[in-house]
Design a protein around this motif. Sequence first.
Motif, PDB file in Angstrom:
ATOM      1  N   GLU A 198       0.911  -1.101   0.108  1.00 49.42           N
ATOM      2  CA  GLU A 198       0.139  -0.103  -0.011  1.00 49.42           C
ATOM      3  C   GLU A 198       0.826   1.284   0.012  1.00 49.42           C
ATOM      4  O   GLU A 198       1.894   1.108   0.440  1.00 49.42           O
ATOM      5  N   ASP A 199       0.350   2.375  -0.508  1.00 44.65           N
ATOM      6  CA  ASP A 199       1.148   3.516  -0.618  1.00 44.65           C
ATOM      7  C   ASP A 199       0.122   4.691  -0.149  1.00 44.65           C
ATOM      8  O   ASP A 199      -0.814   5.124  -0.762  1.00 44.65           O
ATOM      9  N   ILE A 208       9.184  -4.058  -5.849  1.00 43.42           N
ATOM     10  CA  ILE A 208       8.303  -3.684  -4.715  1.00 43.42           C
ATOM     11  C   ILE A 208       7.374  -2.525  -5.995  1.00 43.42           C
ATOM     12  O   ILE A 208       7.892  -1.667  -6.227  1.00 43.42           O
ATOM     13  N   ILE A 209       5.949  -2.595  -5.749  1.00 44.89           N
ATOM     14  CA  ILE A 209       4.978  -1.878  -6.652  1.00 44.89           C
ATOM     15  C   ILE A 209       4.319  -1.304  -5.428  1.00 44.89           C
ATOM     16  O   ILE A 209       3.477  -1.881  -4.919  1.00 44.89           O
ATOM     17  N   PRO A 210       4.314   0.177  -5.217  1.00 41.26           N
ATOM     18  CA  PRO A 210       3.481   0.701  -4.259  1.00 41.26           C
ATOM     19  C   PRO A 210       2.251   1.212  -4.964  1.00 41.26           C
ATOM     20  O   PRO A 210       2.081   1.515  -6.022  1.00 41.26           O
ATOM     21  N   ILE A 211       0.941   0.707  -4.407  1.00 40.65           N
ATOM     22  CA  ILE A 211      -0.405   0.984  -4.930  1.00 40.65           C
ATOM     23  C   ILE A 211      -1.028   2.172  -3.926  1.00 40.65           C
ATOM     24  O   ILE A 211      -1.000   1.941  -2.809  1.00 40.65           O
ATOM     25  N   PRO A 212      -1.517   3.094  -4.846  1.00 44.14           N
ATOM     26  CA  PRO A 212      -2.202   4.162  -4.107  1.00 44.14           C
ATOM     27  C   PRO A 212      -3.224   3.560  -3.335  1.00 44.14           C
ATOM     28  O   PRO A 212      -4.168   2.728  -3.486  1.00 44.14           O
ATOM     29  N   VAL A 213      -3.628   4.306  -1.989  1.00 44.16           N
ATOM     30  CA  VAL A 213      -4.626   4.219  -1.323  1.00 44.16           C
ATOM     31  C   VAL A 213      -5.667   5.346  -1.211  1.00 44.16           C
ATOM     32  O   VAL A 213      -5.181   6.663  -1.296  1.00 44.16           O
ATOM     33  N   GLY A 231      -9.810   2.258   0.414  1.00 45.04           N
ATOM     34  CA  GLY A 231      -8.522   1.556   0.591  1.00 45.04           C
ATOM     35  C   GLY A 231      -7.597   1.584  -0.808  1.00 45.04           C
ATOM     36  O   GLY A 231      -7.779   2.010  -1.453  1.00 45.04           O
ATOM     37  N   ILE A 232      -6.789   0.161  -0.804  1.00 42.61           N
ATOM     38  CA  ILE A 232      -5.951   0.042  -1.725  1.00 42.61           C
ATOM     39  C   ILE A 232      -6.637   0.087  -3.004  1.00 42.61           C
ATOM     40  O   ILE A 232      -7.722  -0.529  -3.231  1.00 42.61           O
ATOM     41  N   SER A 233      -6.205   0.898  -4.188  1.00 41.13           N
ATOM     42  CA  SER A 233      -6.916   1.073  -5.516  1.00 41.13           C
ATOM     43  C   SER A 233      -5.824   0.449  -6.525  1.00 41.13           C
ATOM     44  O   SER A 233      -5.192   1.115  -7.036  1.00 41.13           O
ATOM     45  N   TYR A 260       4.910   7.461   2.463  1.00 38.00           N
ATOM     46  CA  TYR A 260       4.512   7.657   1.146  1.00 38.00           C
ATOM     47  C   TYR A 260       5.701   7.060   0.345  1.00 38.00           C
ATOM     48  O   TYR A 260       6.835   7.378   0.940  1.00 38.00           O
ATOM     49  N   SER A 261       5.445   6.531  -0.852  1.00 43.02           N
ATOM     50  CA  SER A 261       6.693   6.190  -1.719  1.00 43.02           C
ATOM     51  C   SER A 261       6.968   7.348  -2.324  1.00 43.02           C
ATOM     52  O   SER A 261       6.451   8.581  -2.351  1.00 43.02           O
ATOM     53  N   LYS A 262       8.196   7.635  -3.060  1.00 48.93           N
ATOM     54  CA  LYS A 262       8.826   8.952  -3.698  1.00 48.93           C
ATOM     55  C   LYS A 262       7.601   9.256  -4.733  1.00 48.93           C
ATOM     56  O   LYS A 262       7.699  10.502  -4.735  1.00 48.93           O
ATOM     57  N   ALA A 263       6.899   8.417  -5.386  1.00 53.32           N
ATOM     58  CA  ALA A 263       6.152   8.871  -6.353  1.00 53.32           C
ATOM     59  C   ALA A 263       4.842   9.884  -5.813  1.00 53.32           C
ATOM     60  O   ALA A 263       4.390  10.528  -6.622  1.00 53.32           O
TER      61      ALA A 263
END
Lengths: 490, 490
Positions: free
Chosen positions: A218-219, A236-241, A245-247, A450-453
């Motif tokens: 999750e991100d 690792i793939i961060p998925i936006p929340v 929830g996770i989208s 949060y991730s860098k993105a």
Amino acid sequence: MIDITGVLEPYAKTPTGEKISLHKQLVERLQRAILSGRLPSGVVLSSSRTLASELGISRNTVVLAYEHLAAEGYVIADQQGTRVAKLNLQSEVLNSDIETKEKPFTLANRWETFSDVSSQSLPTAALLAPGLPSLTDFPLALWRRSLERAVKQLYRHSLASKDPLGEQSLRKAIAVHLQISRGVQCDAEQVVITEGAQQALELCVKLMTNPDDTIWIEDPCYNGAKSVLDIETFKIIPIPVDKEGISVPHDLWLTNVPKLVFTSPAHQYPTGSVLSVSRRLELLDQARKAGSWIIEDDYDGDFRHLGSPIASMQGLINNSPVIYIGSFSKTMYPTLRIGFMVLPKQIMNQAAPVLSKLLRSSNQIQQTALADFMTSGEFGRHLGRMRRIYRERQKVLKTALVQHFKQNWILGGSAGMHLTLKLPVSIDDKYIARKAQELGINVHALSTFYSKAQSNHSGLVIGYGNTHKDKIPEAVDILSKLIKFKEYKF
Amino acid sequence: MIDITGVLEPYAKTPTGEKISLHKQLVERLQRAILSGRLPSGVVLSSSRTLASELGISRNTVVLAYEHLAAEGYVIADQQGTRVAKLNLQSEVLNSDIETKEKPFTLANRWETFSDVSSQSLPTAALLAPGLPSLTDFPLALWRRSLERAVKQLYRHSLASKDPLGEQSLRKAIAVHLQISRGVQCDAEQVVITEGAQQALELCVKLMTNPDDTIWIEDPCYNGAKSVLDIETFKIIPIPVDKEGISVPHDLWLTNVPKLVFTSPAHQYPTGSVLSVSRRLELLDQARKAGSWIIEDDYDGDFRHLGSPIASMQGLINNSPVIYIGSFSKTMYPTLRIGFMVLPKQIMNQAAPVLSKLLRSSNQIQQTALADFMTSGEFGRHLGRMRRIYRERQKVLKTALVQHFKQNWILGGSAGMHLTLKLPVSIDDKYIARKAQELGINVHALSTFYSKAQSNHSGLVIGYGNTHKDKIPEAVDILSKLIKFKEYKF
């Protein structure tokens, strides 16, 4: 044969005043004489009879000392008597007190980027620290009683064998608790006791993933999950929340099939989102088709504040591809460090022997005590008491925050022990968190999760678990001043 | 708006007879109706007032249930009322009770060659099992008293913070014990508490080695050390062991510089060799020059049977490049699973933060109790008692073996709780061990400890720790019959 008494050091007293046998003293004096070169290689030692009479000790002590030295290779005993062995004493190794400067110690490469952020010592005195349960309200006396009963239950047969997957009584108590309060479909055999949720995450990774596997997180994401993955080579793939929830972008299931998906559906950390049922069904469906495994970290699942607890994703469908993870760090106390995972039935056969190798489960007594605490009903009563305390603290915190900030800046609150305060991106939340910490307020900067993105986030994660309600308004007041002072500058 | 009472399932009783609130029951009945499709997407639910009167429950319960369903995404509440959300129910995920057959679960590749040999459940009833201390002679009542004192010392402040490197009291007690009885040069700050010697080995590897590093191990070697290295990609070089211990070919230091050297100098397992002082000095000298680290596994160091204990290699020179490892599995009992390592002072600064991350130390109470047991003198008295018991058992075992086998077939005996019986290579020791196990005698086949390069070994590793002296002769008699029967066949 030479008289060797002259080269022996005098008897030394130990600093601690411990009794040291004559035998041991003699052995050590002879060893030092040999190592220092005072008794050089090839020298024949005095006969045991001679040395004994010279030192005024029994001959047997000397005989044993010589035998000991021969066993260690200091001397060689043959027809010619007992001779000092040939040792490599010309090397500097014996004389150098200096540390080897040429080759300084370096840790393995994997620790190069490691920084000691997640110290295990939580700041118990700090205000508004997330992740800490109320320590003053923990029923220590009752817990001690469970521990004492567990000590009495330490029987002789358990000295040598135990179930590496955890004490049976605790696995059973957890299975019953999860079935009733979290809708988890499981029996005791599927429950594996770990040292906190963190170890459960680690074990899932070790058990199931190969290097270069894809893992979705999750991100923003709970930092503990990130740190498990840090030291391995995964994609690792961060998925936006968002609020549901996770989208997951739909095509990601085609382009980047994950081996594992880390989620916290009941109360996402730190945003507080609840994963909606339509996304749960979608995630379960896709994961099953792709052969992926969902890790459901049931963060704060036991402290639901609106209505009854949201049932687990694990129990939403039969034979779900879900590993359910939980811990007692927040429902009991952090240093107990007991967690668990519930593995799907279909993988237990293969996983159990590997887990038996990886798990040590050194805390039999705490495990037995926790089973006692749960089955006696104390755990349930404790949870009820804590829920009431946390609800009240959350209410006080919300009231205080609303006085200083916009209502829609406040996220979360349906469960757990923290609220998240969103701030304008122009505010450097790390700076605020640092300044607050200097004032004894241990809120966390939202952007660090949060991730860098996703660098366009600012906010504070504010815990109310271990802060008395009377202290909350003043602490919020200080926070608001820090933020407003900062805001003026922009 | 439709009357939805018709599609709700009747109240179900829980199998456990737990009380479930009306609220929770209503939520779950509505959820099941939605997930099953009986309440299809878009349907507007009865108003809370209507449903409440139809079900004969309070309106508030229904309002809360609707709120709960909205939070989870089952329904959407707006001006038109409460409507069932659009869910992806056409997927098979909900209806499939079947396990996904297409993608069977497979463990990570690293477990492919894993076989479950080292079961943690030691066969306590078996005779002559190596590695088991005498369980009937363990002073359980005294130990329980130390545990009870430790429970009383569980204070509120320790609920949230503790030293991840181990309880200070235990680190100190171990440092004092090692200085006096093993000649280890250390203070408490260098002692790190682990979950058994095995975890200490693992931590050394994690801390210090990079993939593809060279590691030297003894050949034959303690299987626990091998299993630590199994799952990583190291260049493992087995070094032969003779009567003076590990025998390093001199040019190996030039051609294959090791990062780590695993040794058990005090009593090599399973051969029982003692590493001679000249080899110790050589090893220390070369390791220091090469920047290698020696891991000194002080196997059986506390149970020396000839003379006083052989001092550790760690303390032989100042600032030695040695990590000293020990455990209480044999001096106390196996399931206690407390071990430790002593790190060189010069690496503590860098290692401590990493170890703080890797260690969880979930067994506060056992650690505090062990410190109490040691400082009260009970541990020392216990060691003395056990040494006498083991010496007697070893004597009985030797006497029994000599009646059936040649004297020079018997190896070891200067320390520890096992002897090794060498056998002619023509005898399949694995077969003998398997047959013996069927008869309740749990000796280990010597050949299993050797690398492939040394396949010309046969023998039995025979433990006397947990076998009463009266039972030893008969067990040896059975072993000799198994061996002789086998011999005749060749």
